[in-house]
Design a protein around this motif. Structure first.
Motif, PDB file in Angstrom:
ATOM      1  N   ALA A 116       0.828  -1.207   0.000  1.00  0.00           N
ATOM      2  CA  ALA A 116       0.000   0.000   0.000  1.00  0.00           C
ATOM      3  C   ALA A 116       0.861   1.256   0.000  1.00  0.00           C
ATOM      4  N   LEU A 117       1.989   1.200   0.700  1.00  0.00           N
ATOM      5  CA  LEU A 117       2.868   2.364   0.779  1.00  0.00           C
ATOM      6  C   LEU A 117       3.541   2.639  -0.573  1.00  0.00           C
ATOM      7  N   ILE A 118       3.917   1.595  -1.288  1.00  0.00           N
ATOM      8  CA  ILE A 118       4.466   1.768  -2.636  1.00  0.00           C
ATOM      9  C   ILE A 118       3.460   2.489  -3.526  1.00  0.00           C
ATOM     10  N   ARG A 119       2.211   2.066  -3.483  1.00  0.00           N
ATOM     11  CA  ARG A 119       1.174   2.692  -4.317  1.00  0.00           C
ATOM     12  C   ARG A 119       0.881   4.122  -3.863  1.00  0.00           C
ATOM     13  N   PHE A 120       0.845   4.335  -2.553  1.00  0.00           N
ATOM     14  CA  PHE A 120       0.599   5.681  -2.017  1.00  0.00           C
ATOM     15  C   PHE A 120       1.679   6.647  -2.474  1.00  0.00           C
ATOM     16  N   ASP A 121       2.934   6.262  -2.322  1.00  0.00           N
ATOM     17  CA  ASP A 121       4.022   7.147  -2.734  1.00  0.00           C
ATOM     18  C   ASP A 121       3.932   7.465  -4.223  1.00  0.00           C
ATOM     19  N   PHE A 122       3.685   6.443  -5.034  1.00  0.00           N
ATOM     20  CA  PHE A 122       3.615   6.657  -6.482  1.00  0.00           C
ATOM     21  C   PHE A 122       2.511   7.654  -6.838  1.00  0.00           C
ATOM     22  N   ASP A 123       1.388   7.574  -6.142  1.00  0.00           N
ATOM     23  CA  ASP A 123       0.265   8.474  -6.419  1.00  0.00           C
ATOM     24  C   ASP A 123       0.629   9.938  -6.204  1.00  0.00           C
ATOM     25  N   GLN A 124       1.678  10.199  -5.442  1.00  0.00           N
ATOM     26  CA  GLN A 124       2.056  11.586  -5.144  1.00  0.00           C
ATOM     27  C   GLN A 124       2.915  12.213  -6.246  1.00  0.00           C
ATOM     28  N   PHE A 125       3.463  11.410  -7.144  1.00  0.00           N
ATOM     29  CA  PHE A 125       4.413  11.935  -8.116  1.00  0.00           C
ATOM     30  C   PHE A 125       3.696  12.702  -9.234  1.00  0.00           C
ATOM     31  N   PRO A 126       4.219  13.855  -9.631  1.00  0.00           N
ATOM     32  CA  PRO A 126       3.621  14.647 -10.718  1.00  0.00           C
ATOM     33  C   PRO A 126       4.040  14.090 -12.078  1.00  0.00           C
ATOM     34  N   LEU A 127       3.332  13.068 -12.535  1.00  0.00           N
ATOM     35  CA  LEU A 127       3.722  12.334 -13.733  1.00  0.00           C
ATOM     36  C   LEU A 127       2.792  12.628 -14.908  1.00  0.00           C
ATOM     37  N   SER A 128       3.289  12.372 -16.091  1.00  0.00           N
ATOM     38  CA  SER A 128       2.475  12.491 -17.299  1.00  0.00           C
ATOM     39  C   SER A 128       1.546  11.283 -17.406  1.00  0.00           C
ATOM     40  N   LEU A 129       0.549  11.381 -18.281  1.00  0.00           N
ATOM     41  CA  LEU A 129      -0.377  10.263 -18.491  1.00  0.00           C
ATOM     42  C   LEU A 129       0.373   9.035 -18.990  1.00  0.00           C
ATOM     43  N   GLU A 130       1.339   9.253 -19.880  1.00  0.00           N
ATOM     44  CA  GLU A 130       2.126   8.126 -20.393  1.00  0.00           C
ATOM     45  C   GLU A 130       2.883   7.428 -19.266  1.00  0.00           C
ATOM     46  N   GLU A 131       3.461   8.208 -18.375  1.00  0.00           N
ATOM     47  CA  GLU A 131       4.221   7.618 -17.276  1.00  0.00           C
ATOM     48  C   GLU A 131       3.314   6.836 -16.333  1.00  0.00           C
ATOM     49  N   ARG A 132       2.103   7.341 -16.124  1.00  0.00           N
ATOM     50  CA  ARG A 132       1.178   6.659 -15.220  1.00  0.00           C
ATOM     51  C   ARG A 132       0.602   5.391 -15.837  1.00  0.00           C
ATOM     52  N   GLN A 133       0.635   5.298 -17.145  1.00  0.00           N
ATOM     53  CA  GLN A 133       0.087   4.120 -17.815  1.00  0.00           C
ATOM     54  C   GLN A 133       1.161   3.099 -18.166  1.00  0.00           C
ATOM     55  N   SER A 134       2.415   3.413 -17.871  1.00  0.00           N
ATOM     56  CA  SER A 134       3.521   2.526 -18.206  1.00  0.00           C
ATOM     57  C   SER A 134       3.912   1.661 -17.011  1.00  0.00           C
ATOM     58  N   VAL A 135       4.825   0.761 -17.254  1.00  0.00           N
ATOM     59  CA  VAL A 135       5.319  -0.146 -16.226  1.00  0.00           C
ATOM     60  C   VAL A 135       6.541   0.461 -15.546  1.00  0.00           C
ATOM     61  N   TRP A 136       6.615   0.264 -14.232  1.00  0.00           N
ATOM     62  CA  TRP A 136       7.743   0.752 -13.450  1.00  0.00           C
ATOM     63  C   TRP A 136       8.403  -0.405 -12.714  1.00  0.00           C
ATOM     64  N   GLU A 137       9.649  -0.212 -12.365  1.00  0.00           N
ATOM     65  CA  GLU A 137      10.327  -1.111 -11.437  1.00  0.00           C
ATOM     66  C   GLU A 137      10.526  -0.366 -10.125  1.00  0.00           C
ATOM     67  N   VAL A 138      10.129  -0.987  -9.037  1.00  0.00           N
ATOM     68  CA  VAL A 138      10.284  -0.389  -7.710  1.00  0.00           C
ATOM     69  C   VAL A 138      11.259  -1.239  -6.909  1.00  0.00           C
ATOM     70  N   GLN A 139      12.309  -0.616  -6.445  1.00  0.00           N
ATOM     71  CA  GLN A 139      13.266  -1.286  -5.576  1.00  0.00           C
ATOM     72  C   GLN A 139      12.965  -0.883  -4.136  1.00  0.00           C
ATOM     73  N   ALA A 140      12.745  -1.879  -3.294  1.00  0.00           N
ATOM     74  CA  ALA A 140      12.424  -1.645  -1.884  1.00  0.00           C
ATOM     75  C   ALA A 140      13.634  -2.013  -1.027  1.00  0.00           C
ATOM     76  N   HIS A 141      14.031  -1.108  -0.130  1.00  0.00           N
ATOM     77  CA  HIS A 141      15.203  -1.300   0.719  1.00  0.00           C
ATOM     78  C   HIS A 141      14.801  -1.166   2.185  1.00  0.00           C
ATOM     79  N   LEU A 142      15.168  -2.133   2.988  1.00  0.00           N
ATOM     80  CA  LEU A 142      15.078  -2.034   4.445  1.00  0.00           C
ATOM     81  C   LEU A 142      16.499  -1.817   4.957  1.00  0.00           C
ATOM     82  N   ILE A 143      16.743  -0.696   5.619  1.00  0.00           N
ATOM     83  CA  ILE A 143      18.101  -0.338   6.037  1.00  0.00           C
ATOM     84  C   ILE A 143      18.084   0.087   7.508  1.00  0.00           C
ATOM     85  N   ARG A 144      18.971  -0.504   8.284  1.00  0.00           N
ATOM     86  CA  ARG A 144      19.151  -0.109   9.687  1.00  0.00           C
ATOM     87  C   ARG A 144      20.594   0.359   9.874  1.00  0.00           C
ATOM     88  N   VAL A 145      20.758   1.502  10.543  1.00  0.00           N
ATOM     89  CA  VAL A 145      22.071   2.034  10.882  1.00  0.00           C
ATOM     90  C   VAL A 145      22.161   2.120  12.397  1.00  0.00           C
TER      91      VAL A 145
END
Length: 243
Positions: A116-145
């Motif tokens: 849900a968070l991946i989709r929520f973040d994507f919805d915030q991006f100011p993208l063109s119609l073409e970009e919103r209708q295309s396929v994306w690759e999402v890399q998810a990172h869990l990082i602890r310091v």
């Protein structure tokens, strides 16, 4: 129903300045997703060490995985695990090297909150119609310091850098006994645009990685008798028009 929402004008800020800081109090999360978030947060306690730190540092731990994302349907499909690579042009410390990080757990790939968070973040991006209708690759990172009285923890040992994506989002997942960790955002000429600190769990910032640079300052413990910890959940969004 998305399950995650905000009244913050994220898309406008991204369009006007290239970044947006959202405080946790500005984000609404459904109760069932909060339960999934608690399950996901446990994963941060069992991350393998990052073996590619300068000076043989032992302060960073991580996993990462990839999704094929179809915005039109919301479909998220795990992709086969591959080694991680960044160009030396955008990462002057570990760029140019192939890095082998542990994959996300199967339970993480399927976690409803993460999806849900991946989709929520994507919805915030100011993208063109073409970009919103295309396929994306999402890399998810869990990082602890982590940090101790004898070793600082460096969230970004590479300093000012880019991740190599179109957009990036960073969510605070854990902060214990930690000072520092201040985030700085820079324009394409590496002039400072903003600095801020993620302080509450789920404080987050989104930015256009293709045109901005960023870094986070080292952390150290307030109470030197105990370890400091700072964990983030971050997503890199790569436009894949050819897939």
């Amino acid at each position: 129903m998305a399950g995650i929402s905000t009244q913050h004008l994220v898309r406008r800020e991204l369009a006007e300045q290239g970044y947006s800081l959202i405080r946790a109090r500005e984000i609404e999360i459904d109760d069932d997703l909060r339960e999934s978030w608690l399950s996901l947060s446990i994963d941060f306690s069992d991350l393998p060490g990052d073996e590619y730190l300068p000076g043989d540092g032992k302060y960073r731990f991580r996993r990462y995985g990839r999704f094929r994302f179809v915005p039109a349907s919301g479909e998220l499909t795990p992709l086969p695990h591959v080694d991680y690579f960044q160009s030396a042009d955008i990462n002057r410390v570990t760029g140019g090297y192939i890095r082998k990080f542990a994959p996300l757990l199967d339970s993480t790939f399927g976690n409803p909150f993460l999806r849900a968070l991946i989709r929520f973040d994507f919805d915030q991006f100011p993208l063109s119609l073409e970009e919103r209708q295309s396929v994306w690759e999402v890399q998810a990172h869990l990082i602890r310091v982590t940090a101790s009285a004898v070793e600082q923890g460096h969230p970004t040992p590479e300093g000012i850098h880019r991740d190599g994506a179109e957009y990036v989002s960073v969510h605070l997942a854990e902060l214990l006994n930690a000072g520092g960790g201040d985030v700085s955002i820079y324009d394409d000429d590496k002039r400072l645009l903003a600095s801020f600190r993620l302080e509450d769990i789920m404080d987050c910032y989104l930015f256009r990685d293709a045109s901005l640079w960023h870094q986070a300052s080292p952390i150290s413990p307030f109470d030197e008798a105990h370890r400091a910890t700072r964990s983030i959940l971050t997503f890199d969004y790569h436009f894949r028009s050819d897939r």
